[in-house]
Design a protein around this motif. Structure first.
Motif, PDB file in Angstrom:
ATOM      1  N   ILE A  68       0.863  -1.186   0.000  1.00 27.17           N
ATOM      2  CA  ILE A  68       0.000   0.000   0.000  1.00 27.17           C
ATOM      3  C   ILE A  68       0.895   1.230   0.000  1.00 27.17           C
ATOM      4  CG2 ILE A  68      -1.809   1.237   1.240  1.00 27.17           C
ATOM      5  CD1 ILE A  68      -2.489  -1.559   2.520  1.00 27.17           C
ATOM      6  N   SER A  69       0.735   2.066  -1.019  1.00 26.68           N
ATOM      7  CA  SER A  69       1.592   3.244  -1.178  1.00 26.68           C
ATOM      8  C   SER A  69       0.782   4.384  -1.765  1.00 26.68           C
ATOM      9  CB  SER A  69       2.773   2.927  -2.091  1.00 26.68           C
ATOM     10  OG  SER A  69       3.479   4.109  -2.420  1.00 26.68           O
TER      11      SER A  69
ATOM     12  N   ILE B 235       3.092  -1.447   4.283  1.00 26.56           N
ATOM     13  CA  ILE B 235       2.559  -0.089   4.217  1.00 26.56           C
ATOM     14  C   ILE B 235       3.729   0.858   4.032  1.00 26.56           C
ATOM     15  CG2 ILE B 235       1.209   1.678   5.376  1.00 26.56           C
ATOM     16  CD1 ILE B 235       0.916  -1.790   6.722  1.00 26.56           C
ATOM     17  N   ASP B 236       3.904   1.356   2.803  1.00 20.39           N
ATOM     18  CA  ASP B 236       4.998   2.279   2.518  1.00 20.39           C
ATOM     19  C   ASP B 236       4.539   3.708   2.805  1.00 20.39           C
ATOM     20  OD1 ASP B 236       7.537   2.953   1.823  1.00 20.39           O
ATOM     21  OD2 ASP B 236       7.316   2.612  -0.327  1.00 20.39           O
ATOM     22  N   GLU B 237       5.495   4.602   3.040  1.00 22.54           N
ATOM     23  CA  GLU B 237       5.189   5.992   3.404  1.00 22.54           C
ATOM     24  C   GLU B 237       4.198   6.006   4.574  1.00 22.54           C
ATOM     25  OE1 GLU B 237       6.996   8.248   1.892  1.00 22.54           O
ATOM     26  OE2 GLU B 237       7.792   6.811   0.463  1.00 22.54           O
ATOM     27  N   ALA B 238       4.494   5.219   5.603  1.00 20.80           N
ATOM     28  CA  ALA B 238       3.546   5.010   6.704  1.00 20.80           C
ATOM     29  C   ALA B 238       3.282   6.268   7.515  1.00 20.80           C
ATOM     30  CB  ALA B 238       4.066   3.895   7.625  1.00 20.80           C
TER      31      ALA B 238
ATOM     32  N   LYS C  70       3.357 -12.067  -7.528  1.00 18.61           N
ATOM     33  CA  LYS C  70       4.017 -11.969  -6.233  1.00 18.61           C
ATOM     34  C   LYS C  70       3.769 -10.631  -5.531  1.00 18.61           C
ATOM     35  CE  LYS C  70       6.037 -14.553  -4.495  1.00 18.61           C
ATOM     36  NZ  LYS C  70       5.529 -15.618  -3.595  1.00 18.61           N
ATOM     37  N   PHE C  71       3.418  -9.571  -6.292  1.00 15.31           N
ATOM     38  CA  PHE C  71       3.229  -8.256  -5.682  1.00 15.31           C
ATOM     39  C   PHE C  71       2.018  -7.556  -6.285  1.00 15.31           C
ATOM     40  CE2 PHE C  71       7.701  -9.220  -5.173  1.00 15.31           C
ATOM     41  CZ  PHE C  71       7.916  -8.903  -3.838  1.00 15.31           C
ATOM     42  N   LEU C  72       1.180  -7.027  -5.403  1.00 10.50           N
ATOM     43  CA  LEU C  72       0.049  -6.191  -5.808  1.00 10.50           C
ATOM     44  C   LEU C  72       0.198  -4.843  -5.112  1.00 10.50           C
ATOM     45  CD1 LEU C  72      -2.737  -5.494  -6.985  1.00 10.50           C
ATOM     46  CD2 LEU C  72      -3.776  -6.675  -5.018  1.00 10.50           C
ATOM     47  N   TYR C  73       0.433  -3.797  -5.895  1.00  8.07           N
ATOM     48  CA  TYR C  73       0.572  -2.439  -5.373  1.00  8.07           C
ATOM     49  C   TYR C  73      -0.754  -1.694  -5.562  1.00  8.07           C
ATOM     50  CZ  TYR C  73       5.725  -2.692  -5.212  1.00  8.07           C
ATOM     51  OH  TYR C  73       7.022  -3.018  -4.912  1.00  8.07           O
ATOM     52  N   LEU C  74      -1.182  -0.995  -4.529  1.00  6.56           N
ATOM     53  CA  LEU C  74      -2.365  -0.145  -4.681  1.00  6.56           C
ATOM     54  C   LEU C  74      -2.318   1.013  -3.693  1.00  6.56           C
ATOM     55  CD1 LEU C  74      -4.203  -1.128  -2.089  1.00  6.56           C
ATOM     56  CD2 LEU C  74      -4.982  -2.860  -3.662  1.00  6.56           C
ATOM     57  N   SER C  75      -3.098   2.043  -3.982  1.00  9.42           N
ATOM     58  CA  SER C  75      -3.168   3.201  -3.086  1.00  9.42           C
ATOM     59  C   SER C  75      -4.151   2.890  -1.965  1.00  9.42           C
ATOM     60  CB  SER C  75      -3.634   4.436  -3.860  1.00  9.42           C
ATOM     61  OG  SER C  75      -4.993   4.278  -4.233  1.00  9.42           O
TER      62      SER C  75
END
Length: 630
Positions: free
Chosen positions: A62-63, A136-139, A108-113
């Motif tokens: 999540i980014s 959780i990126d940019e937490a 292997k990876f699902l990125y979403l906002s």
């Protein structure tokens, strides 16, 4: 950790992890909720990518940063790793296909906002996926006390109920102790293992110089350090202007900002990455995901809006662990200019409501409608139409974006529409007389069968593929057909796209988020005051000031920043340099550059001597930046 090291070597060609990457990976593999505070350049993505590849299933990332998501997905795909990003602008039917791929295609990876999690049907689909890790990126966006708070991040904690046995990994590059504690609470992390990496960058010399002529000081710094450099400026015009000024001085420089087309961005980026030019002049649009290890100098010629952003941007220097410089050039007028850019342009609830309502009017969205509608957007045209101040309007729209009310994409775009205005038999006759244009016209007619009936939007990359012709040739053909009155052709440039994520409800929409706006404004004012404190403090080590801002205590000065260098030198006001300056000022008033040219002494020594003379009340500085005897 042998398997983890093997994956690191296979895909990223590194033989060892940086601390605390290995500790974070071990914690995640043990199934623990984990928090990683790793300053810029610390390699946060490795912390979730390696363990995800070691486990069966898919990692949910999540980014909030679309550009960074796209960049990471592209890098993973280039490595042969299956990854998908659900970014804005993807239609529902396409999203269903992508989620099917995740469920059945061994991705292997699902990125979403975080905003995507607010769609019930997407959440239902995610619940069916074999999730092995939630990163959780940019937490810091979870915390109201962090910069760039986004309420949609608060929904992430709900995933705990659906994936109670899946570890959460929260990552950020900048968070104070208050923000860190708030993130843990808001995400519902259970007894998390917390790993922090020191904010100290011992190889970076933080320099703050008050100067009269920034371009002249730039010239000196860049001649002295001829390795790759980044110069950060506040706006797009300063980008092109500064790059042009440096080019006129003989430097190889290019520039980068959000208003450039994708092709221009890639071209300028490659020039700098391949070191065909020394200098990249940029707004803060540049740098996210950029991995160039040998940047020698990062220079800010305008005040940054926060210490968080300054630390991240300055931290793009010296990633090869060689000595590097983070330079902030200031002048007496900077505070006033920065206040007008950062503080005076903060929208309040009243203007936010007005701008939101006028946006809906601008795009003809009726009350109770508008969800998932997408529009090309030109900010300047909108502001001129309704008499709104540009910067305050941009900040208001950015705030609406962070609240998930709408999505603002600042990608430059060209929208092409056309309609054939002569009969089909005449078009066929024209092709027979101009066979070199036949493939382009045929591709148009086959791809867009309704192009005779109405204005039709043209997908230029698709036309390149279908006709097997260069883009420049296709556009030249369109221009020619327009001149010959065969088509009605329009090309409109936009610097943004807006997607409405909710139905229009005017005051009701704004009332729901106004408390966040008030908190954000207070936070931005406090952040700006911290920048002024860092800039104006002449009694403390610059590196120590940065560490203290992020809650890290240290007893020792760094020894290489502008304060530490000044402290080492301590010449008295009756030194030979001071005497030479006083002798010159007896004849006439001079600025520092004129003094430096006449004395042939280095500018650093001249500036230091001038500061001592000012402090000892021997000289004064006039409004025209010239020094005179008291």
């Amino acid at each position: 950790m042998q398997e983890a090291l093997a994956i690191l070597q296979k895909y990223w060609k590194h033989d060892t992890f940086r601390s605390p990457q290995d500790e974070i990976i071990n914690s995640v593999l043990d199934g623990k909720d984990t928090f990683g505070l790793m300053p810029t350049g610390g390699g946060k993505s490795i912390c979730f990518q390696v363990p995800a590849l070691m486990k069966d299933g898919i990692c949910l990332v999540i980014s909030p940063l679309v550009a960074l998501m796209k960049d990471q997905v592209q890098r993973l795909q280039d490595l042969g790793i299956k990854a998908i990003a659900l970014t804005g602008g993807i239609q529902s039917d396409e999203m269903i296909v992508l989620l099917d791929n995740c469920e059945f295609g061994n991705y292997k990876f699902l990125y979403l906002s975080p905003e995507r999690l607010q769609s019930d049907w997407i959440l239902e689909r995610i619940k069916n996926l074999p999730i092995n890790l939630i990163a959780i990126d940019e937490a810091h966006c979870v915390s109201q006390w962090g910069h760039d708070f986004r309420p949609a991040y608060l929904k992430i904690a709900n995933l705990k109920t659906h994936f109670p046995k899946v570890p959460f990994l929260a990552l950020t590059a900048s968070a104070t102790k208050t923000v860190l504690d708030d993130i843990i609470q808001q995400l519902g992390l259970e007894n998390p293992a917390v790993f922090t990496k020191s904010f100290a960058r011992k190889n970076i010399a933080y320099m703050v110089f008050e100067v009269e002529d920034k371009l002249y000081r730039l010239e000196q710094i860049l001649k002295k350090n001829q390795q790759p450099s980044i110069i950060y400026v506040r706006n797009r015009k300063s980008c092109s202007d500064t790059a042009s000024q440096l080019q006129s001085l003989g430097f190889k420089a290019t520039f980068y900002h959000g208003g450039l087309s994708i092709k221009e961005k890639e071209k300028n980026m490659n020039l700098w990455m391949n070191e065909e030019v020394q200098i990249m002049v940029s707004t803060n649009a540049f740098g996210m995901g950029i991995d160039k290890s040998n940047v020698k100098t990062v220079i800010h010629i305008h005040l940054p809006e926060s210490m968080e952003s300054y630390y991240q941007e300055a931290g793009r220097a010296g990633r090869d662990n060689e000595k590097a410089f983070a330079v902030l050039l200031t002048s007496k007028s900077d505070k006033i200019q920065a206040q007008s850019q950062f503080i005076n342009v903060l929208p309040d609830k009243t203007i936010l409501t007005q701008i939101y309502i006028k946006l809906c009017t601008y795009f003809r969205i009726a009350y109770g409608e508008g969800i998932n509608e997408q529009f090309s957007f030109n900010l300047n045209h909108f502001c001129q139409k309704y008499g709104f101040p540009t910067l305050k309007t941009f900040n208001a729209i950015q705030f609406l974006d962070r609240q998930g009310i709408l999505s603002l994409s600042q990608e430059y775009s060209e929208k092409i529409t056309m309609q054939f205005i002569i009969e089909s038999k005449e078009v066929i006759r024209y092709m027979s007389l101009n066979p070199h244009e036949e493939s382009i016209i045929l591709s148009l007619l086959r791809t867009y069968p309704g192009i005779y009936e109405s204005q039709t939007a043209i997908n230029l990359p698709l036309m390149v593929k279908k006709s097997n012709c260069e883009e420049t040739l296709i556009l030249a053909t369109f221009e020619k057909l327009q001149r010959m009155e065969i088509i009605d052709y329009h090309k409109k440039t936009n610097d943004a796209t807006i997607i409405f994520n909710e139905v229009r409800e005017d005051e009701r929409t704004i009332n729901r988020v106004s408390k966040y706006l008030e908190n954000q404004n207070k936070q931005k004012i406090a952040q700006f005051e911290s920048v002024l404190h860092y800039t104006n403090d002449k009694k403390n080590c610059k590196s120590k000031l940065i560490l203290e801002y992020f809650g890290e205590k240290t007893e020792n000065d760094c020894g290489i920043c502008s304060y530490c260098i000044t402290k080492k030198r301590k010449p008295s006001d009756n030194s030979p340099i001071a005497e030479k300056i006083l002798a010159l000022l007896k004849i006439q008033d001079l600025n520092s550059r004129e003094i430096q040219k006449l004395t042939k002494i280095s500018e650093d020594d001249i500036i230091f001597a001038l500061q001592n003379l000012l402090e000892n009340n021997k000289i004064a500085i006039k409004s025209n930046n010239k020094y005179s005897l008291k």
